[in-house]
Design a protein around this motif. Structure first.
Motif, PDB file in Angstrom:
ATOM      1  N   ALA A   1       0.810  -1.215   0.000  1.00 26.30           N
ATOM      2  CA  ALA A   1       0.000   0.000   0.000  1.00 26.30           C
ATOM      3  C   ALA A   1       0.845   1.268   0.000  1.00 26.30           C
ATOM      4  CB  ALA A   1      -0.945  -0.008   1.202  1.00 26.30           C
ATOM      5  N   GLN A   2       1.882   1.313   0.833  1.00 25.71           N
ATOM      6  CA  GLN A   2       2.698   2.527   0.891  1.00 25.71           C
ATOM      7  C   GLN A   2       3.520   2.701  -0.376  1.00 25.71           C
ATOM      8  OE1 GLN A   2       2.672   5.059   3.374  1.00 25.71           O
ATOM      9  NE2 GLN A   2       3.634   5.991   1.576  1.00 25.71           N
ATOM     10  N   ALA A   3       4.086   1.615  -0.882  1.00 28.42           N
ATOM     11  CA  ALA A   3       4.875   1.704  -2.110  1.00 28.42           C
ATOM     12  C   ALA A   3       3.996   2.126  -3.287  1.00 28.42           C
ATOM     13  CB  ALA A   3       5.545   0.365  -2.403  1.00 28.42           C
ATOM     14  N   ARG A   4       2.779   1.622  -3.308  1.00 27.98           N
ATOM     15  CA  ARG A   4       1.835   2.002  -4.369  1.00 27.98           C
ATOM     16  C   ARG A   4       1.503   3.491  -4.270  1.00 27.98           C
ATOM     17  NH1 ARG A   4      -1.089  -1.851  -7.094  1.00 27.98           N
ATOM     18  NH2 ARG A   4      -2.905  -1.142  -8.298  1.00 27.98           N
ATOM     19  N   ALA A   5       1.291   3.950  -3.028  1.00 29.21           N
ATOM     20  CA  ALA A   5       1.012   5.366  -2.809  1.00 29.21           C
ATOM     21  C   ALA A   5       2.206   6.217  -3.212  1.00 29.21           C
ATOM     22  CB  ALA A   5       0.642   5.608  -1.347  1.00 29.21           C
ATOM     23  N   ASP A   6       3.419   5.765  -2.873  1.00 31.38           N
ATOM     24  CA  ASP A   6       4.617   6.504  -3.232  1.00 31.38           C
ATOM     25  C   ASP A   6       4.774   6.602  -4.748  1.00 31.38           C
ATOM     26  OD1 ASP A   6       5.233   6.852  -0.560  1.00 31.38           O
ATOM     27  OD2 ASP A   6       6.679   5.195  -0.494  1.00 31.38           O
ATOM     28  N   ALA A   7       4.545   5.507  -5.437  1.00 29.68           N
ATOM     29  CA  ALA A   7       4.669   5.518  -6.892  1.00 29.68           C
ATOM     30  C   ALA A   7       3.671   6.493  -7.512  1.00 29.68           C
ATOM     31  CB  ALA A   7       4.455   4.116  -7.455  1.00 29.68           C
ATOM     32  N   THR A   8       2.449   6.455  -7.018  1.00 30.94           N
ATOM     33  CA  THR A   8       1.421   7.361  -7.528  1.00 30.94           C
ATOM     34  C   THR A   8       1.794   8.816  -7.261  1.00 30.94           C
ATOM     35  OG1 THR A   8      -0.277   5.672  -7.126  1.00 30.94           O
ATOM     36  CG2 THR A   8      -1.033   7.944  -7.419  1.00 30.94           C
ATOM     37  N   ALA A   9       2.281   9.087  -6.056  1.00 29.70           N
ATOM     38  CA  ALA A   9       2.669  10.456  -5.707  1.00 29.70           C
ATOM     39  C   ALA A   9       3.799  10.952  -6.598  1.00 29.70           C
ATOM     40  CB  ALA A   9       3.079  10.515  -4.236  1.00 29.70           C
ATOM     41  N   TRP A  10       4.764  10.090  -6.902  1.00 28.86           N
ATOM     42  CA  TRP A  10       5.887  10.502  -7.726  1.00 28.86           C
ATOM     43  C   TRP A  10       5.462  10.757  -9.172  1.00 28.86           C
ATOM     44  CZ3 TRP A  10      10.007  12.879  -6.586  1.00 28.86           C
ATOM     45  CH2 TRP A  10      10.680  12.657  -5.386  1.00 28.86           C
ATOM     46  N   VAL A  11       4.477  10.016  -9.654  1.00 26.21           N
ATOM     47  CA  VAL A  11       3.951  10.307 -10.991  1.00 26.21           C
ATOM     48  C   VAL A  11       3.385  11.725 -11.028  1.00 26.21           C
ATOM     49  CG1 VAL A  11       2.132   9.747 -12.665  1.00 26.21           C
ATOM     50  CG2 VAL A  11       3.495   7.913 -11.659  1.00 26.21           C
ATOM     51  N   PHE A  12       2.571  12.046 -10.013  1.00 28.28           N
ATOM     52  CA  PHE A  12       1.999  13.392  -9.958  1.00 28.28           C
ATOM     53  C   PHE A  12       3.084  14.443  -9.751  1.00 28.28           C
ATOM     54  CE2 PHE A  12      -1.885  11.057  -9.524  1.00 28.28           C
ATOM     55  CZ  PHE A  12      -2.871  11.901 -10.035  1.00 28.28           C
ATOM     56  N   ALA A  13       4.104  14.119  -8.969  1.00 27.52           N
ATOM     57  CA  ALA A  13       5.199  15.060  -8.744  1.00 27.52           C
ATOM     58  C   ALA A  13       5.926  15.370 -10.048  1.00 27.52           C
ATOM     59  CB  ALA A  13       6.178  14.491  -7.713  1.00 27.52           C
TER      60      ALA A  13
END
Length: 222
Positions: A96-108
């Protein structure tokens, strides 16, 4: 994975762009994701200078890429990347956290870094002879350097943003490539090495070759 005209996934892209844009059009992102995952995809090529009216029903501004995946159609490269990445944990981790991190970095990549790169392209290419562009450039370069410095710190000694390669790296690497010609990436050895690492991947090379092969020499009109 070669382009397959019979594939269930189709990427709508331009059949011609000016030389400076070749290799940078955003359909490179879904092509790269498909190549990383071994997903066949078809090309639906449209004219960039005489865009079909029905394309605006798929993409309100007439841009590319647009993705067709079975019964699903969607636009915006970030949304398309996340849709494709959700098919396989290699690009979007199940944790869950890694998935959230990946999503956040795409938006970043698309919201915190790319807008400045886009503005730099406007200043250096489209408006380079305008007085306002000459005045804007120094402040813009300084702001980009601040963003890249923070990005370099966040990357640290990791090979990729999450440690392992993910959809976040497709997003970020394609954005960073836009700053290479201006010499900005070379100022940050970690980012330069990171970008070389990403673009050295065989999947990127195949995606780039496929995009370049799709372009005609001259614009095509209806």
């Amino acid at each position: 994975m070669p382009v397959n005209p019979d594939a269930d996934i189709a990427i709508i892209a331009f059949d011609w762009v000016p030389d400076f844009a070749r290799g940078f059009v955003r359909d490179l992102r879904p092509r790269w994701a498909c190549e990383e995952l071994g997903l066949d995809y078809a090309e639906e090529l449209i004219s960039a200078v005489d865009r079909p009216l029905d394309h605006y029903r798929l993409q309100p501004w007439g841009q590319v890429p647009v993705l067709r995946d079975g019964d699903i159609t969607l636009f915006e490269s970030g949304a398309i990347m996340l849709h494709l990445a959700a098919k396989d944990a290699r690009l979007l981790p199940p944790d869950a956290q890694a998935r959230a991190d990946a999503t956040a970095w795409v938006f970043a990549a698309l919201n915190s870094v790319e807008p400045m790169m886009f503005e730099l392209g406007n200043v250096d290419i489209f408006s380079k002879d305008e007085e306002w562009a000459k005045l804007r450039r120094p402040g813009l370069i300084e702001f980009i350097r601040q963003r890249l410095g923070r990005l370099s710190d966040a990357l640290g000694d990791n090979d990729y943003l999450l440690g392992d390669f993910s959809i976040a790296d497709i997003a970020m690497a394609t954005v960073l490539r836009e700053g290479v010609e201006a010499g900005l990436i070379a100022e940050y050895p970690r980012l330069a090495a990171y970008l070389d690492r990403c673009t050295g991947r065989p999947a990127f090379q195949r995606a780039m070759a496929a995009q370049l092969a799709s372009f005609t020499e001259e614009p095509v009109t209806a």
